[in-house]
Design a protein around this motif. Structure first.
Motif, PDB file in Angstrom:
ATOM      1  N   ASP A   1      57.779   6.924  22.377  1.00 18.63           N
ATOM      2  CA  ASP A   1      57.287   6.631  21.069  1.00 18.63           C
ATOM      3  C   ASP A   1      56.436   7.309  20.372  1.00 18.63           C
ATOM      4  O   ASP A   1      55.837   7.296  19.259  1.00 18.63           O
ATOM      5  N   ARG A   2      56.210   8.644  20.873  1.00 21.20           N
ATOM      6  CA  ARG A   2      55.448  10.012  20.219  1.00 21.20           C
ATOM      7  C   ARG A   2      56.734  10.665  19.437  1.00 21.20           C
ATOM      8  O   ARG A   2      57.741  11.238  20.044  1.00 21.20           O
ATOM      9  N   GLN A   3      56.521  10.707  18.127  1.00 21.37           N
ATOM     10  CA  GLN A   3      57.378  11.227  17.544  1.00 21.37           C
ATOM     11  C   GLN A   3      57.661  12.869  17.755  1.00 21.37           C
ATOM     12  O   GLN A   3      58.971  13.465  17.842  1.00 21.37           O
ATOM     13  N   GLU A   4      56.556  13.429  18.092  1.00 25.88           N
ATOM     14  CA  GLU A   4      56.548  14.745  18.685  1.00 25.88           C
ATOM     15  C   GLU A   4      57.306  15.150  19.825  1.00 25.88           C
ATOM     16  O   GLU A   4      57.541  16.210  20.098  1.00 25.88           O
ATOM     17  N   CYS A   5      57.585  14.037  20.648  1.00 26.38           N
ATOM     18  CA  CYS A   5      58.319  14.373  21.973  1.00 26.38           C
ATOM     19  C   CYS A   5      59.732  13.569  21.860  1.00 26.38           C
ATOM     20  O   CYS A   5      60.572  13.689  22.676  1.00 26.38           O
ATOM     21  N   MET A   6      60.121  13.456  20.544  1.00 21.96           N
ATOM     22  CA  MET A   6      61.612  12.882  20.579  1.00 21.96           C
ATOM     23  C   MET A   6      62.295  14.339  20.315  1.00 21.96           C
ATOM     24  O   MET A   6      62.880  14.507  19.264  1.00 21.96           O
ATOM     25  N   ASN A   7      62.899  14.829  21.366  1.00 21.68           N
ATOM     26  CA  ASN A   7      63.816  15.950  21.507  1.00 21.68           C
ATOM     27  C   ASN A   7      65.087  15.469  22.353  1.00 21.68           C
ATOM     28  O   ASN A   7      65.069  14.847  23.524  1.00 21.68           O
ATOM     29  N   THR A   8      66.179  15.222  21.680  1.00 20.67           N
ATOM     30  CA  THR A   8      67.177  14.501  22.237  1.00 20.67           C
ATOM     31  C   THR A   8      67.867  15.408  23.556  1.00 20.67           C
ATOM     32  O   THR A   8      68.035  14.653  24.461  1.00 20.67           O
ATOM     33  N   ASP A   9      67.519  16.706  23.331  1.00 15.94           N
ATOM     34  CA  ASP A   9      68.207  17.574  24.566  1.00 15.94           C
ATOM     35  C   ASP A   9      67.095  17.333  25.900  1.00 15.94           C
ATOM     36  O   ASP A   9      67.644  17.267  26.927  1.00 15.94           O
ATOM     37  N   LEU A  10      65.735  17.309  25.424  1.00 17.22           N
ATOM     38  CA  LEU A  10      64.786  17.234  26.579  1.00 17.22           C
ATOM     39  C   LEU A  10      64.920  15.803  27.159  1.00 17.22           C
ATOM     40  O   LEU A  10      64.825  15.591  28.641  1.00 17.22           O
ATOM     41  N   VAL A  11      65.001  14.715  26.440  1.00 18.45           N
ATOM     42  CA  VAL A  11      65.248  13.364  26.953  1.00 18.45           C
ATOM     43  C   VAL A  11      66.470  13.360  27.596  1.00 18.45           C
ATOM     44  O   VAL A  11      66.590  12.745  28.749  1.00 18.45           O
ATOM     45  N   THR A  12      67.651  13.781  27.260  1.00 14.88           N
ATOM     46  CA  THR A  12      68.989  13.538  28.082  1.00 14.88           C
ATOM     47  C   THR A  12      68.806  14.482  29.390  1.00 14.88           C
ATOM     48  O   THR A  12      68.988  13.957  30.399  1.00 14.88           O
ATOM     49  N   GLY A  13      68.191  15.742  29.134  1.00 12.77           N
ATOM     50  CA  GLY A  13      68.050  16.505  30.457  1.00 12.77           C
ATOM     51  C   GLY A  13      67.183  15.885  31.697  1.00 12.77           C
ATOM     52  O   GLY A  13      67.592  15.815  32.596  1.00 12.77           O
TER      53      GLY A  13
ATOM     54  N   ASN B   1      55.930  26.309  28.051  1.00 21.66           N
ATOM     55  CA  ASN B   1      55.490  26.211  26.729  1.00 21.66           C
ATOM     56  C   ASN B   1      54.874  24.692  26.282  1.00 21.66           C
ATOM     57  O   ASN B   1      54.143  24.484  25.594  1.00 21.66           O
ATOM     58  N   ASN B   2      55.352  23.667  26.876  1.00 26.73           N
ATOM     59  CA  ASN B   2      55.183  22.331  26.323  1.00 26.73           C
ATOM     60  C   ASN B   2      55.183  21.463  27.631  1.00 26.73           C
ATOM     61  O   ASN B   2      55.785  20.257  27.869  1.00 26.73           O
ATOM     62  N   THR B   3      54.234  21.708  28.618  1.00 27.27           N
ATOM     63  CA  THR B   3      53.985  20.908  29.770  1.00 27.27           C
ATOM     64  C   THR B   3      53.641  19.372  29.580  1.00 27.27           C
ATOM     65  O   THR B   3      54.235  18.640  30.146  1.00 27.27           O
ATOM     66  N   LYS B   4      52.836  19.219  28.399  1.00 30.52           N
ATOM     67  CA  LYS B   4      52.421  17.878  28.195  1.00 30.52           C
ATOM     68  C   LYS B   4      53.425  17.302  27.440  1.00 30.52           C
ATOM     69  O   LYS B   4      53.600  15.787  27.985  1.00 30.52           O
ATOM     70  N   LYS B   5      54.367  17.656  26.727  1.00 28.24           N
ATOM     71  CA  LYS B   5      55.477  17.052  26.428  1.00 28.24           C
ATOM     72  C   LYS B   5      56.385  16.568  27.427  1.00 28.24           C
ATOM     73  O   LYS B   5      57.019  15.532  27.479  1.00 28.24           O
ATOM     74  N   PHE B   6      56.824  17.517  28.242  1.00 27.74           N
ATOM     75  CA  PHE B   6      57.447  17.198  29.564  1.00 27.74           C
ATOM     76  C   PHE B   6      57.168  16.349  30.323  1.00 27.74           C
ATOM     77  O   PHE B   6      57.955  15.266  30.832  1.00 27.74           O
ATOM     78  N   LEU B   7      55.863  16.196  30.662  1.00 29.86           N
ATOM     79  CA  LEU B   7      55.126  15.202  31.399  1.00 29.86           C
ATOM     80  C   LEU B   7      55.234  13.778  30.805  1.00 29.86           C
ATOM     81  O   LEU B   7      55.540  12.872  31.437  1.00 29.86           O
ATOM     82  N   TYR B   8      55.142  13.847  29.559  1.00 27.34           N
ATOM     83  CA  TYR B   8      55.108  12.600  28.770  1.00 27.34           C
ATOM     84  C   TYR B   8      56.433  11.817  28.795  1.00 27.34           C
ATOM     85  O   TYR B   8      56.736  10.581  29.189  1.00 27.34           O
ATOM     86  N   VAL B   9      57.450  12.555  28.338  1.00 27.76           N
ATOM     87  CA  VAL B   9      58.805  12.195  28.554  1.00 27.76           C
ATOM     88  C   VAL B   9      59.264  11.659  30.104  1.00 27.76           C
ATOM     89  O   VAL B   9      59.795  10.776  30.140  1.00 27.76           O
TER      90      VAL B   9
END
Length: 127
Positions: free
Chosen positions: A54-66, A20-28
């Motif tokens: 630095d993109r607010q829409e990509c600030m997902n703590t679980d995703l960044v930690t994972g 669902n969020n390929t671009k978000k995943f790749l960015y992080v």
């Protein structure tokens, strides 16, 4: 690591983001890898990785930690000889009390043992 490709191991580890969020995943992922590439002699802590997003829409703590754990455990970031700063792995690890045995005291065996120790394993080394 190709910055526009999601690898099979990433697809298996993060199926909900890959579908669902390929671009978000790749960015992080790419921002965290960029932190490491800018200074590979200094540990990229979880806090530093989160600050690099630095993109607010990509600030997902679980995703960044994972993603940070995924990259660290596979030796994509925080590998080799570097200055350890934090104890993020000790706080979030599931390897406490687990022991490994590394066979071989050559450069590869020592590098493996050092990385496993960084990840929180205890162990024995045989040459």
């Amino acid at each position: 690591m190709n910055n526009t490709t999601i690898f099979f191991s990433e697809k298996a580890a993060f199926p909900q983001y890959v579908r669902n969020n390929t671009k978000k995943f790749l960015y992080v992922r790419n921002r965290i890898v960029m932190c490491w590439n800018m200074n590979p002699q200094k540990e990229v802590t979880l806090e530093e990785a989160a600050k690099s997003i630095d993109r607010q829409e990509c600030m997902n703590t679980d995703l960044v930690t994972g993603i940070w754990f995924f990259l660290s455990r596979r030796g994509i970031i925080n590998h080799g000889v570097f200055k350890k700063i934090g104890n993020d792995h000790e706080k979030h690890t599931d390897v406490k009390g687990k022991t490994v045995c590394v066979i071989g005291g050559g450069i590869s065996g020592l590098a493996c043992a050092m990385h496993l120790k960084y990840l929180g394993f205890t162990g024995n080394w045989l040459d």
